[in-house]
Design an enzyme around this catalytic site. Structure first.
Site, mmCIF file in Angstrom:
data_model
loop_
_atom_site.group_PDB
_atom_site.id
_atom_site.type_symbol
_atom_site.label_atom_id
_atom_site.label_comp_id
_atom_site.label_asym_id
_atom_site.label_seq_id
_atom_site.Cartn_x
_atom_site.Cartn_y
_atom_site.Cartn_z
ATOM 1 C CB THR A 111 -0.930 0.030 1.232
ATOM 2 O OG1 THR A 111 -0.132 0.006 2.429
ATOM 3 C CG2 THR A 111 -1.855 -1.174 1.236
ATOM 4 N N PRO A 152 -5.561 -3.593 -1.450
ATOM 5 C CG PRO A 152 -7.071 -2.027 -0.641
ATOM 6 C CD PRO A 152 -6.753 -2.852 -1.849
ATOM 7 C CG ASN A 153 -7.062 -6.284 4.200
ATOM 8 O OD1 ASN A 153 -7.130 -7.512 4.198
ATOM 9 N ND2 ASN A 153 -6.938 -5.598 5.324
ATOM 10 C CG MET A 154 -3.752 -9.713 -0.256
ATOM 11 S SD MET A 154 -4.254 -9.901 -1.968
ATOM 12 C CE MET A 154 -3.049 -8.836 -2.791
ATOM 13 C CG HIS A 180 -2.816 -0.847 10.710
ATOM 14 N ND1 HIS A 180 -3.914 -0.138 10.283
ATOM 15 C CD2 HIS A 180 -2.831 -2.011 10.004
ATOM 16 C CE1 HIS A 180 -4.561 -0.827 9.360
ATOM 17 N NE2 HIS A 180 -3.923 -1.973 9.174
ATOM 18 C CG HIS A 181 2.045 -2.851 13.000
ATOM 19 N ND1 HIS A 181 3.127 -2.276 12.384
ATOM 20 C CD2 HIS A 181 1.344 -3.497 12.027
ATOM 21 C CE1 HIS A 181 3.098 -2.565 11.094
ATOM 22 N NE2 HIS A 181 2.026 -3.301 10.847
ATOM 23 C CE LYS A 201 -1.210 0.461 7.176
ATOM 24 N NZ LYS A 201 -0.521 -0.283 6.101
#
Length: 243
Positions: free
Chosen positions: A77, A100-102, A132-133, A136
């Site tokens: 991304t 962007p997200n699987m 998010h962590h 990112k």
């Protein structure tokens, strides 16, 4: 059996993808590469490449795949408009799954958001919150932006014109035509997204929470398998999952 190349193989996502491949009896690991490895030297060892690295690296791998007529699954991304145009152009020559997200769950969530927006979106203030962590680097997340895009499209709006990224200070009352984004970064959060539709007297929230990177890895491997026999084109996980 489909042979997969994994780039960024030393990273957390790369290691998880390799684990997913090893658990799947329809595919095999052709080659694992990391920084400094030459993809051109191993073109005969894979059919599909999976990339969850950084935009600049992804575009280099994409160019090589395009020249070698190899399929590619892109989960990276943070692309700018020029990068997105290069992906679109490459898809004229090779099959590309770009999402962007699987995650299967996230892509089902996108379908639910489309439905919700069409039913209640015009009567709601819409806000998207993602977490998010700490590592990112792009914000908002590609998934959050995709959720906003799905909602905006369902309502006939242009996300680039109606998105609001964070608020500070004294502002005018909220414009119902806007879609708000809020970003949280911290700890080891794999990924959490909530889209809220605020109406008078009630609120609808659609949330997806990922507790393991394996959800993304399994989706990418599923996409790699799906690409077998596909013609050149730009595909999403919605295509892979027949949504």
């Amino acid at each position: 059996m489909i042979k997969i190349a994994v780039v960024g193989s030393a990273g957390r996502m790369g290691q998880t993808i390799i684990e997913s491949i090893n658990q799947n009896d329809k595919v095999s690991l052709g080659i694992a590469l990391d920084k400094g490895d030459d993809l051109n030297a191993v073109l005969d060892q894979f059919d599909v490449l999976i990339d969850f690295t950084r935009p600049e690296a992804t575009l280099d791998y994409l160019k090589i795949c395009q020249q070698a007529e190899k399929s590619i699954v892109i989960g990276t991304t943070g692309f700018d408009d020029a990068g997105l145009e290069l992906i679109n152009n490459a898809a004229k020559n090779i099959p590309v799954v770009f999402a962007p997200n699987m995650s299967v769950g996230v892509n089902l969530t996108l379908k639910l958001l489309d439905m919700a927006a069409k039913v209640i979106g015009e009567d709601a203030d819409i806000e998207i919150v993602e977490a998010h962590h700490r590592y990112k680097v792009d914000a908002p997340s590609g998934t959050a932006l995709k959720m906003g895009e799905v909602v905006a499209n369902a309502l006939g709006r242009d996300l680039s014109q109606c998105a609001v990224y964070g608020r500070e200070g004294i502002e005018e009352p909220r414009d119902r035509q806007t879609i708000g984004f809020s970003t949280i970064r911290g700890g080891d959060v794999v990924g959490e997204h909530t889209v809220s539709f605020f109406m008078e007297g009630e609120r609808v929230e659609i949330t997806h929470k990922a507790s393991s990177r394996m959800t993304f890895a399994n989706g990418a491997v599923r996409a790699s398998s799906w690409l077998e026999g596909q013609s050149a084109g730009l595909y999403s996980m919605q295509n892979v999952l027949d949504l």
